[in-house]
Design a protein around this motif. Structure first.
Motif, PDB file in Angstrom:
ATOM      1  N   UNK A  43       1.001  -1.303   0.009  1.00  0.00           N
ATOM      2  CA  UNK A  43       0.105  -0.115   0.029  1.00  0.00           C
ATOM      3  C   UNK A  43       0.802   1.208   0.143  1.00  0.00           C
ATOM      4  N   UNK A  65       3.020   1.762 -10.080  1.00  0.00           N
ATOM      5  CA  UNK A  65       2.450   1.137  -9.111  1.00  0.00           C
ATOM      6  C   UNK A  65       1.177   1.580  -8.825  1.00  0.00           C
ATOM      7  N   UNK A  67      -1.145   1.052  -6.400  1.00  0.00           N
ATOM      8  CA  UNK A  67      -1.558   1.411  -4.910  1.00  0.00           C
ATOM      9  C   UNK A  67      -1.178   2.799  -4.602  1.00  0.00           C
ATOM     10  N   UNK A  68      -0.094   3.625  -5.173  1.00  0.00           N
ATOM     11  CA  UNK A  68       0.086   4.861  -4.847  1.00  0.00           C
ATOM     12  C   UNK A  68      -0.138   5.999  -5.941  1.00  0.00           C
ATOM     13  N   UNK A  69      -0.820   5.454  -7.013  1.00  0.00           N
ATOM     14  CA  UNK A  69      -0.935   6.289  -7.882  1.00  0.00           C
ATOM     15  C   UNK A  69      -2.652   6.593  -8.092  1.00  0.00           C
TER      16      UNK A  69
END
Lengths: 177, 419
Positions: A43, A65, A67-69
């Motif tokens: 995450x 990635x 989850x961070x975008x």
């Protein structure tokens, strides 16, 4: 506040669809498109399990990635997820796996499989890069290491992943010289 | 022999025995005392060397501590730091105290003039006592045999005689003079910051001969890919840095105002995190020019302007780590509200960080910050300008006045410094 987003995912036009502000791409894939093959790991962008492919500038694929975008990052772009690799028939049944998926199967690369979609996407993007810019056979090991080193497999199954990718590159015409 | 003579003789030998015993006892005590004094001196020197951050410049990547060989890009070519372990052949183990003093105060080693990359222009203010303590420490470091690398300075700057002229123009040896109008603590802070910490070497702009400009002391200067910030009390107080903020930044590498990066990371890791509590307060008192506690103002968050062109970029690329409202994530990414990198008139660091990213930073087993990716290939100049202006107006009181041409210029400079 909501926003309208549209993009292409695995060759299919998606949207314009209304999404809440701050929605992460992985949530969009899971909750809006029911594409749950992309896995949520740490995450915070460290384990790379959530990696997807985006068609970048000049047709060169880049890995991102999810989850961070935020979903805004993908607006108007062409995105590929793990569901977009295998060939399917008209009924939607899988008829043929991609060479990368086959290589991982043949090498028994994964154990629990949580990190696999990330490894498949990263390796697919690597193969596409090498098709444009082949490398010397002697450099393959280093190239594989460089591409995959950020991916974390919590079952510690790295050796078989790396072996699978190395064999695939060496056995695919045009990737090495 | 007569009985009186015998007893006289016995008395003499008894006295001699007592005297000898006393002599050896005193000699023993003074030897122990000397050893203890030397031990204290070495310990003091070790602390001073830490605050001087000698390790950061004199340790090669992945190499042995203080063995030298770390490259420094200068406008004239590459200079390599030297081996300063106590090895007698390749290090400084053969230095007399006088040799050491001259190197630290005058920039002259037994092999000739030192390049001013060695900050003798700051160290020359060291007190005699501290120079002796440092000498005692360095002469007792673990010797590492490692030959020094020749510098790659081009002609005519490779002629070290030229440095004599530079020293004549720009360097005058002298001792640190306390400011009588200030407290002992402030003066101690000044000594630690200006002399041992040699902060001015990076944070003070330089003139045409690359000497620090005294009239612009601590006003900030660009060093390759980053800008050493303006750390004048005026600027620090404008940004509402408190003693506690600075203490946290110097001990943990981060505070509510953001994290350190680039060249400040080794400074915190090797050096300032070792300051004693008393010295830390002295340093913060000097930097803020204020010994009293400072009230913490609320951090700025002006709310999102969703129509601004930078909004989508922020949400897509940055919010994942820095938070939807710029709140950050502990041990992952700093908050942007009140972030010192954004809250300055120059956008140099904000742009350069986006172009180059930041390598991961590790402080201890529970404190690390993740690497920030470089976006040089992802964002064009227009996007960078929009994003930086968006972040400045959202989380600081700065205006959206960063121009496209300024961002383009930073990118060009960055390419040159990164080759």
């Amino acid at each position: 506040m909501s926003r309208h987003i549209q993009m292409t995912v695995n060759g299919q036009q998606v949207g314009p669809v209304e999404v809440p502000e701050g929605l992460k791409m992985i949530e969009f894939l899971h909750e809006y498109l029911n594409l749950t093959g992309t896995k949520f790991g740490c995450g915070v962008g460290v384990c790379h399990a959530c990696t997807v492919i985006v068609e970048g500038k000049n047709g060169v694929s880049e890995v991102v990635r999810s989850c961070i975008s935020g979903v805004e990052r993908f607006a108007g772009k062409k995105v590929r997820t793990i569901e977009g690799h295998a060939k399917r028939n008209e009924a939607g049944e899988i008829t043929e796996l991609s060479p990368v998926q086959m290589a991982f199967l043949e090498h028994f690369s994964f154990q629990c499989g949580w990190c696999t979609s990330g490894f498949v996407n990263e390796t697919t993007a690597l193969m596409e890069r090498l098709a444009k810019n082949p490398v010397a056979v002697s450099d393959v090991e280093q190239v594989v290491e460089e591409a995959l080193k950020e991916h974390i497999c919590r079952c510690t199954g790295y050796v078989k992943y790396y072996q699978g990718v190395k064999a695939l590159i060496l056995n695919t015409r045009g990737l090495t010289y | 022999m007569k009985a009186t003579n015998i007893s006289r003789c016995r008395r003499f030998f008894r006295r001699l025995q007592t005297a000898l015993m006393a002599f050896f006892l005193l000699a023993g005590i003074s030897q122990i005392q000397a050893a203890q004094d030397q031990e204290t001196l070495i310990k003091q020197g070790k602390y001073l060397a830490e605050i001087g951050d000698c390790v950061a410049c004199h340790t090669p990547q992945g190499g042995r501590e203080l063995s030298g060989g770390l490259p420094f890009e200068t406008p004239f070519g590459i200079v390599y730091s030297t081996n300063i372990t106590s090895d007698k052949e390749t290090g400084i183990g053969h230095y007399s105290y006088r040799d050491f003093y001259r190197a630290m105060h005058e920039g002259i080693s037994p092999d000739g003039n030192l390049y001013p990359a060695m900050p003798y222009t700051s160290y020359h203010l060291l007190t005699e006592q501290d120079t002796r303590a440092l000498y005692a420490y360095f002469m007792n470091t673990k010797p590492v045999r490692q030959e020094n690398k020749a510098s790659e300075i081009g002609f005519p700057f490779n002629i070290r005689m030229g440095l004599k002229a530079w020293n004549l123009m720009n360097h005058k040896d002298g001792e640190f003079t306390p400011d009588p109008a200030k407290s002992d603590s402030w003066n101690r802070g000044s000594y630690l910051v200006n002399v041992l910490g040699h902060c001015g070497e990076c944070h003070t702009p330089r003139d045409a001969t690359f000497a620090m400009r005294p009239e612009a002391h601590f006003q900030g200067a660009v060093l390759d890919t980053f800008e050493a910030s303006d750390i004048t009390p005026q600027e620090l107080n404008r940004q509402n840095w408190t003693h506690e903020d600075l203490r946290q930044l110097f001990t943990r590498g981060y505070s509510r105002k953001g994290t350190v990066f680039g060249g400040m990371y080794p400074v915190v890791y090797h050096s300032y995190s070792h300051l004693t509590e008393q010295d830390m307060r002295a340093v913060t008192s000097y930097l803020l020019d204020n010994e009293a506690d400072i009230a913490e103002q609320p951090l700025t968050f002006n709310g999102h302007d969703k129509q601004a062109p930078g909004y989508n970029l922020y949400m897509g690329y940055c919010a994942g780590c820095h938070g939807q409202d710029g709140e950050g994530r502990p041990h992952v990414a700093p908050a942007l509200a009140g972030n010192a990198t954004l809250d300055r008139s120059s956008a140099f660091n904000a742009v350069s960080l986006l172009l180059n990213g930041i390598v991961s930073q590790h402080y201890n087993s529970t404190t690390s910050f993740y690497a920030m990716p470089a976006y040089a290939d992802k964002f064009d100049d227009r996007q960078l300008t929009d994003l930086v202006n968006y972040m400045r107006t959202t989380w600081t009181s700065q205006k959206a006045d960063i121009r496209l041409s300024a961002v383009a210029e930073i990118r060009i400079n960055m390419k040159q410094s990164l080759h």
